[in-house]
Design an enzyme around this catalytic site. Structure first.
Site, PDB file in Angstrom:
ATOM      1  N   ASP A  12       0.831  -1.213   0.000  1.00  0.00           N
ATOM      2  CA  ASP A  12       0.000   0.000   0.000  1.00  0.00           C
ATOM      3  C   ASP A  12       0.863   1.259   0.000  1.00  0.00           C
ATOM      4  O   ASP A  12       1.979   1.249   0.517  1.00  0.00           O
ATOM      5  CB  ASP A  12      -0.910  -0.033   1.242  1.00  0.00           C
ATOM      6  CG  ASP A  12      -2.053   0.958   1.121  1.00  0.00           C
ATOM      7  OD1 ASP A  12      -2.298   1.483   0.019  1.00  0.00           O
ATOM      8  OD2 ASP A  12      -2.703   1.217   2.151  1.00  0.00           O
ATOM      9  N   GLY A  15       0.049   5.438  -4.394  1.00  0.00           N
ATOM     10  CA  GLY A  15      -0.560   6.714  -4.788  1.00  0.00           C
ATOM     11  C   GLY A  15       0.005   7.859  -3.966  1.00  0.00           C
ATOM     12  O   GLY A  15       0.417   8.893  -4.506  1.00  0.00           O
ATOM     13  N   ARG A  25      -0.248   9.057 -10.014  1.00  0.00           N
ATOM     14  CA  ARG A  25      -0.361   7.836  -9.204  1.00  0.00           C
ATOM     15  C   ARG A  25       0.293   6.645  -9.912  1.00  0.00           C
ATOM     16  O   ARG A  25       0.880   5.788  -9.278  1.00  0.00           O
ATOM     17  CB  ARG A  25      -1.846   7.526  -8.942  1.00  0.00           C
ATOM     18  CG  ARG A  25      -2.558   8.572  -8.087  1.00  0.00           C
ATOM     19  CD  ARG A  25      -4.034   8.204  -7.934  1.00  0.00           C
ATOM     20  NE  ARG A  25      -4.196   6.848  -7.438  1.00  0.00           N
ATOM     21  CZ  ARG A  25      -4.113   6.503  -6.151  1.00  0.00           C
ATOM     22  NH1 ARG A  25      -3.884   7.427  -5.246  1.00  0.00           N
ATOM     23  NH2 ARG A  25      -4.268   5.262  -5.792  1.00  0.00           N
ATOM     24  N   ASN A  60     -10.490  -3.000  -6.522  1.00  0.00           N
ATOM     25  CA  ASN A  60      -9.689  -2.070  -7.330  1.00  0.00           C
ATOM     26  C   ASN A  60     -10.259  -1.856  -8.733  1.00  0.00           C
ATOM     27  O   ASN A  60      -9.923  -0.873  -9.400  1.00  0.00           O
ATOM     28  CB  ASN A  60      -8.231  -2.554  -7.453  1.00  0.00           C
ATOM     29  CG  ASN A  60      -7.410  -2.373  -6.199  1.00  0.00           C
ATOM     30  OD1 ASN A  60      -6.440  -3.088  -5.968  1.00  0.00           O
ATOM     31  ND2 ASN A  60      -7.775  -1.410  -5.350  1.00  0.00           N
ATOM     32  N   ILE A 187      -7.057  -4.828   7.174  1.00  0.00           N
ATOM     33  CA  ILE A 187      -6.796  -6.039   6.394  1.00  0.00           C
ATOM     34  C   ILE A 187      -7.308  -5.907   4.958  1.00  0.00           C
ATOM     35  O   ILE A 187      -6.820  -6.587   4.050  1.00  0.00           O
ATOM     36  CB  ILE A 187      -7.460  -7.266   7.093  1.00  0.00           C
ATOM     37  CG1 ILE A 187      -6.887  -7.445   8.522  1.00  0.00           C
ATOM     38  CG2 ILE A 187      -7.271  -8.540   6.295  1.00  0.00           C
ATOM     39  CD1 ILE A 187      -5.387  -7.609   8.603  1.00  0.00           C
ATOM     40  N   GLU A 199       1.132 -13.553  12.219  1.00  0.00           N
ATOM     41  CA  GLU A 199       1.615 -12.358  12.912  1.00  0.00           C
ATOM     42  C   GLU A 199       1.417 -11.177  11.961  1.00  0.00           C
ATOM     43  O   GLU A 199       1.556 -11.321  10.737  1.00  0.00           O
ATOM     44  CB  GLU A 199       3.114 -12.500  13.240  1.00  0.00           C
ATOM     45  CG  GLU A 199       3.409 -13.583  14.246  1.00  0.00           C
ATOM     46  CD  GLU A 199       2.816 -13.269  15.624  1.00  0.00           C
ATOM     47  OE1 GLU A 199       2.831 -12.091  16.022  1.00  0.00           O
ATOM     48  OE2 GLU A 199       2.327 -14.206  16.277  1.00  0.00           O
TER      49      GLU A 199
HETATM   50  C1  FPP Z   1      -1.946   0.160  -3.347  1.00  0.00           C
HETATM   51  O1  FPP Z   1      -1.483   1.491  -3.366  1.00  0.00           O
HETATM   52  C2  FPP Z   1      -1.387  -0.592  -4.462  1.00  0.00           C
HETATM   53  C3  FPP Z   1      -2.120  -1.129  -5.473  1.00  0.00           C
HETATM   54  C4  FPP Z   1      -3.580  -1.034  -5.548  1.00  0.00           C
HETATM   55  C5  FPP Z   1      -1.487  -1.849  -6.602  1.00  0.00           C
HETATM   56  C6  FPP Z   1      -0.228  -2.580  -6.311  1.00  0.00           C
HETATM   57  C7  FPP Z   1       0.518  -2.718  -7.586  1.00  0.00           C
HETATM   58  C8  FPP Z   1       1.874  -2.695  -7.727  1.00  0.00           C
HETATM   59  C9  FPP Z   1       2.786  -2.647  -6.581  1.00  0.00           C
HETATM   60  C10 FPP Z   1       2.535  -2.681  -9.061  1.00  0.00           C
HETATM   61  C11 FPP Z   1       2.255  -3.795  -9.976  1.00  0.00           C
HETATM   62  C12 FPP Z   1       2.306  -5.144  -9.353  1.00  0.00           C
HETATM   63  C13 FPP Z   1       3.130  -6.150  -9.722  1.00  0.00           C
HETATM   64  C14 FPP Z   1       2.991  -7.487  -9.109  1.00  0.00           C
HETATM   65  C15 FPP Z   1       4.187  -5.969 -10.717  1.00  0.00           C
HETATM   66  P1  FPP Z   1      -2.544   2.661  -3.503  1.00  0.00           P
HETATM   67  O2  FPP Z   1      -2.637   3.026  -4.934  1.00  0.00           O
HETATM   68  O3  FPP Z   1      -3.831   2.272  -2.857  1.00  0.00           O
HETATM   69  O4  FPP Z   1      -1.832   3.793  -2.688  1.00  0.00           O
HETATM   70  P2  FPP Z   1      -2.536   4.971  -1.846  1.00  0.00           P
HETATM   71  O5  FPP Z   1      -3.265   4.306  -0.706  1.00  0.00           O
HETATM   72  O6  FPP Z   1      -1.363   5.774  -1.376  1.00  0.00           O
HETATM   73  O7  FPP Z   1      -3.432   5.704  -2.783  1.00  0.00           O
END
Ligand code: FPP
Length: 248
Positions: A12, A15, A25, A60, A187, A199
């Site tokens: 997480d 963004g 983002r 998502n 979660i 854990e």
């Molecule tokens: C959460 O951050 C992250 C995601 C929804 C996507 C995760 C994807 C990657 C790490 C890149 C591609 C994956 C692979 C396996 C190559 P967020 O966008 O919710 O962040 P924020 O809470 O700060 O807005």
């Protein structure tokens, strides 16, 4: 130091990482994909049996279409670009979630790499894609109900192990450790069933900044935890002593 067999990660903060730098983002997701590469490599080197990464949740899909599309592009790029790394290191790629919903530009390289790496015996890297913990349990319950209706499953035999067999994670080692980055402490529908005795470690580091040294710090913290599985501390200490005596 005891190592977890199976680590799950809620990646997480992509963004926020980008917004802090005045970038889009998508740039956060792009650098987040570099973290995936580094952390996967480190996990394999240190000898973890399995890691499961929450790459795209069922929820998502409701993000802006441009962000969803950019994430799909990054996943495709990752699956094509990491092929050699995965094969050379004996990693088995797996996926959990409603993968049929993914566009073919992701599904095709995913299926190809899953098939190609199926006999690898090193670490299992599972991508949770179009995944939700409740959705996963609902699917398992539906499959279980179908088997009861077909007469192939006796309802009186349904226990925790029986339910487990219907989950997509049934062949993985038990989830020992969950890491969530970016300071959020929830979660978010990730591996709800599997988390029963895991854990939990919440770190403030944003995912694009999370690299191998942060994973190692989490593993060290895990090593200091006493896992009791509902027993008392005294029972755990006694069973450790017994194990030590047996192994000498
Ligand atoms: C959460 O951050 C992250 C995601 C929804 C996507 C995760 C994807 C990657 C790490 C890149 C591609 C994956 C692979 C396996 C190559 P967020 O966008 O919710 O962040 P924020 O809470 O700060 O807005």
């Amino acid at each position: 130091m005891p190592l977890p067999r199976h680590v799950g990660i809620i990646m997480d903060g992509n963004g926020r990482w980008a917004e802090l730098r005045g970038q889009s983002r998508v740039e956060g997701h792009r650098v987040g994909a570099d973290s995936v590469r580094d952390v996967t490599r480190a996990a394999r080197e240190i000898g973890l049996e399995a890691i499961t990464l929450y790459a795209f949740s069922s929820q998502n899909w409701s993000r802006p279409a441009s962000e969803v599309s950019a994430l799909m592009d990054l996943l495709r790029e990752y699956l094509l670009g990491e092929r050699d790394e995965i094969m050379d290191n004996g990693i088995r790629l797996a996926a959990i979630g409603d993968v049929e919903r993914l566009p073919s530009r992701v599904q095709d390289p995913l299926d190809a790499l899953r098939a190609e790496s199926a006999n690898n015996t090193g670490m299992v890297l599972t991508l949770a894609l179009s995944y939700g913990g409740r959705e996963s349990i609902a699917r398992a319950v539906a499959a279980l109900a179908r088997d009861v209706a077909a007469g192939t499953l006796d309802p009186s035999t349904i226990d925790v192990d029986a339910v487990n067999r219907y989950l997509p994670t049934h062949a993985l080692p038990p989830l020992d450790l969950l890491i969530r980055t970016s300071g959020e402490q929830r979660i978010s529908n990730f591996m709800l069933w599997e988390l029963a005795y895991a854990e939990l470690i919440f770190t403030d580091v944003l995912w694009p900044d999370f690299r191998r040294q942060h994973l190692f710090a989490c593993l060290e913290q895990y090593g200091t935890r006493e896992r009791r599985f509902g027993l008392t501390s005294g029972q755990i200490v006694a069973s450790d002593v017994e194990t030590d005596v047996e192994s000498t």
